[in-house]
Motif scaffolding. Sequence first.
Motif, PDB file in Angstrom:
ATOM      1  N   ALA A   2       0.825  -1.209   0.000  1.00 38.76           N
ATOM      2  CA  ALA A   2       0.000   0.000   0.000  1.00 38.76           C
ATOM      3  C   ALA A   2       0.859   1.259   0.000  1.00 38.76           C
ATOM      4  O   ALA A   2       0.579   2.225  -0.720  1.00 38.76           O
ATOM      5  CB  ALA A   2      -0.930  -0.014   1.209  1.00 38.76           C
ATOM      6  N   ILE A   3       1.914   1.255   0.804  1.00 34.80           N
ATOM      7  CA  ILE A   3       2.807   2.420   0.832  1.00 34.80           C
ATOM      8  C   ILE A   3       3.516   2.581  -0.503  1.00 34.80           C
ATOM      9  O   ILE A   3       3.664   3.696  -1.026  1.00 34.80           O
ATOM     10  CB  ILE A   3       3.825   2.282   1.976  1.00 34.80           C
ATOM     11  CG1 ILE A   3       3.109   2.361   3.332  1.00 34.80           C
ATOM     12  CG2 ILE A   3       4.907   3.360   1.881  1.00 34.80           C
ATOM     13  CD1 ILE A   3       3.995   2.040   4.519  1.00 34.80           C
ATOM     14  N   ALA A   4       3.946   1.463  -1.081  1.00 37.33           N
ATOM     15  CA  ALA A   4       4.691   1.521  -2.338  1.00 37.33           C
ATOM     16  C   ALA A   4       3.834   1.980  -3.509  1.00 37.33           C
ATOM     17  O   ALA A   4       4.355   2.524  -4.489  1.00 37.33           O
ATOM     18  CB  ALA A   4       5.298   0.153  -2.646  1.00 37.33           C
ATOM     19  N   THR A   5       2.520   1.773  -3.421  1.00 36.12           N
ATOM     20  CA  THR A   5       1.639   2.094  -4.548  1.00 36.12           C
ATOM     21  C   THR A   5       0.715   3.271  -4.294  1.00 36.12           C
ATOM     22  O   THR A   5       0.127   3.811  -5.237  1.00 36.12           O
ATOM     23  CB  THR A   5       0.759   0.878  -4.891  1.00 36.12           C
ATOM     24  OG1 THR A   5      -0.050   0.539  -3.751  1.00 36.12           O
ATOM     25  CG2 THR A   5       1.612  -0.317  -5.291  1.00 36.12           C
ATOM     26  N   GLY A   6       0.531   3.642  -3.031  1.00 32.91           N
ATOM     27  CA  GLY A   6      -0.414   4.701  -2.716  1.00 32.91           C
ATOM     28  C   GLY A   6      -1.845   4.224  -2.642  1.00 32.91           C
ATOM     29  O   GLY A   6      -2.774   5.036  -2.556  1.00 32.91           O
ATOM     30  N   ARG A   7      -2.051   2.908  -2.662  1.00 32.62           N
ATOM     31  CA  ARG A   7      -3.395   2.338  -2.574  1.00 32.62           C
ATOM     32  C   ARG A   7      -3.710   1.952  -1.129  1.00 32.62           C
ATOM     33  O   ARG A   7      -2.807   1.667  -0.343  1.00 32.62           O
ATOM     34  CB  ARG A   7      -3.506   1.098  -3.473  1.00 32.62           C
ATOM     35  CG  ARG A   7      -3.344   1.386  -4.965  1.00 32.62           C
ATOM     36  CD  ARG A   7      -4.501   2.229  -5.481  1.00 32.62           C
ATOM     37  NE  ARG A   7      -4.410   2.518  -6.898  1.00 32.62           N
ATOM     38  CZ  ARG A   7      -4.940   1.745  -7.846  1.00 32.62           C
ATOM     39  NH1 ARG A   7      -5.563   0.621  -7.525  1.00 32.62           N
ATOM     40  NH2 ARG A   7      -4.844   2.098  -9.117  1.00 32.62           N
ATOM     41  N   PRO A   8      -4.996   1.888  -0.745  1.00 34.09           N
ATOM     42  CA  PRO A   8      -5.356   1.492   0.625  1.00 34.09           C
ATOM     43  C   PRO A   8      -4.917   0.059   0.928  1.00 34.09           C
ATOM     44  O   PRO A   8      -5.067  -0.839   0.100  1.00 34.09           O
ATOM     45  CB  PRO A   8      -6.882   1.615   0.644  1.00 34.09           C
ATOM     46  CG  PRO A   8      -7.210   2.533  -0.489  1.00 34.09           C
ATOM     47  CD  PRO A   8      -6.178   2.286  -1.538  1.00 34.09           C
ATOM     48  N   ALA A   9      -4.400  -0.154   2.132  1.00 38.02           N
ATOM     49  CA  ALA A   9      -3.878  -1.470   2.501  1.00 38.02           C
ATOM     50  C   ALA A   9      -4.967  -2.532   2.564  1.00 38.02           C
ATOM     51  O   ALA A   9      -4.732  -3.692   2.217  1.00 38.02           O
ATOM     52  CB  ALA A   9      -3.155  -1.386   3.843  1.00 38.02           C
ATOM     53  N   GLU A  10      -6.171  -2.157   3.010  1.00 36.63           N
ATOM     54  CA  GLU A  10      -7.228  -3.144   3.183  1.00 36.63           C
ATOM     55  C   GLU A  10      -8.196  -3.190   2.006  1.00 36.63           C
ATOM     56  O   GLU A  10      -9.241  -3.840   2.085  1.00 36.63           O
ATOM     57  CB  GLU A  10      -7.993  -2.873   4.483  1.00 36.63           C
ATOM     58  CG  GLU A  10      -7.177  -3.179   5.730  1.00 36.63           C
ATOM     59  CD  GLU A  10      -6.655  -4.615   5.743  1.00 36.63           C
ATOM     60  OE1 GLU A  10      -7.474  -5.542   5.598  1.00 36.63           O
ATOM     61  OE2 GLU A  10      -5.434  -4.805   5.882  1.00 36.63           O
ATOM     62  N   ALA A  11      -7.856  -2.512   0.928  1.00 38.31           N
ATOM     63  CA  ALA A  11      -8.688  -2.605  -0.271  1.00 38.31           C
ATOM     64  C   ALA A  11      -8.580  -4.015  -0.848  1.00 38.31           C
ATOM     65  O   ALA A  11      -7.512  -4.630  -0.824  1.00 38.31           O
ATOM     66  CB  ALA A  11      -8.242  -1.583  -1.307  1.00 38.31           C
ATOM     67  N   GLU A  12      -9.687  -4.520  -1.365  1.00 43.32           N
ATOM     68  CA  GLU A  12      -9.671  -5.865  -1.937  1.00 43.32           C
ATOM     69  C   GLU A  12      -8.617  -5.995  -3.026  1.00 43.32           C
ATOM     70  O   GLU A  12      -7.921  -7.015  -3.117  1.00 43.32           O
ATOM     71  CB  GLU A  12     -11.051  -6.219  -2.509  1.00 43.32           C
ATOM     72  CG  GLU A  12     -12.083  -6.577  -1.468  1.00 43.32           C
ATOM     73  CD  GLU A  12     -13.373  -7.069  -2.093  1.00 43.32           C
ATOM     74  OE1 GLU A  12     -13.549  -6.906  -3.325  1.00 43.32           O
ATOM     75  OE2 GLU A  12     -14.206  -7.629  -1.352  1.00 43.32           O
TER      76      GLU A  12
END
Length: 244
Positions: free
Chosen positions: A172-182
């Motif tokens: 999530a940190i590496a991509t900027g996406r939410p960690a708990e997103a499916e």
Amino acid sequence: MTDDSEIPSPQGAPRRRASPRVSGRAAGATRDRLIDAALDAFGRYGFDAASTREIARLAGTNLAAIPYHFGGKEGLHIAVARHIADEVHGRLGGVVDQAEAALSAGTIDPPAARVMLHALLDSGAAMILGHPEAARWAPFIIREQAQPSAAFDVIYDGFMGRAHVVATRLFAIATGRPAEAEATIVRVLGLFGQLIVFRMARALVERRLGWTDYGPGEIALVTAMLHEHLDAMLDAQREAEAKR
């Protein structure tokens, strides 16, 4: 071979009780042999079909040792799962601990998260493909994936869930996406699934590649593929996030 706390005395002499230290070592050795024998039996036959009598025979002890040390067949099954979890944690725990500490401190930026994900892949490949016991753990874990029992909870809580949560947070940190997103969880499952298939699908690997074992060359080739896929996945996700 004896499994009680007595030491055989010379012929005709009365038997004497073993010292607590000797008795404790003997009990620990018996327990370890039972876990070792049960690992293969449960992996090959499953919980229901595995014979406790055969497990005791392979361990060189008597049937009563199983309820004595583990409370019964279920307790032995859990002990095998805990053994696997402890062994895996001993080999992956360091890199996972380091990542968890950095995540808790909030000191990880996207480049550092990428580096840590690569380190997780390296450690995972070295253990799953390079550790001599991994081939024995695999059938037990596969059965627990197909038909989860209380033993799966031990494996999940012991290393599997923790490692996956850490990898997901790094992703999530590496991509900027939410960690708990499916979508994030699916991608991390898929990434590490590419590694696991080389252990779980050994017959296919041998048939297609002729690999009967994993040496340094084979592990390096698999690991290089994983690193390529990780970088491609992270780059694609960063690019997609930048366009949002």
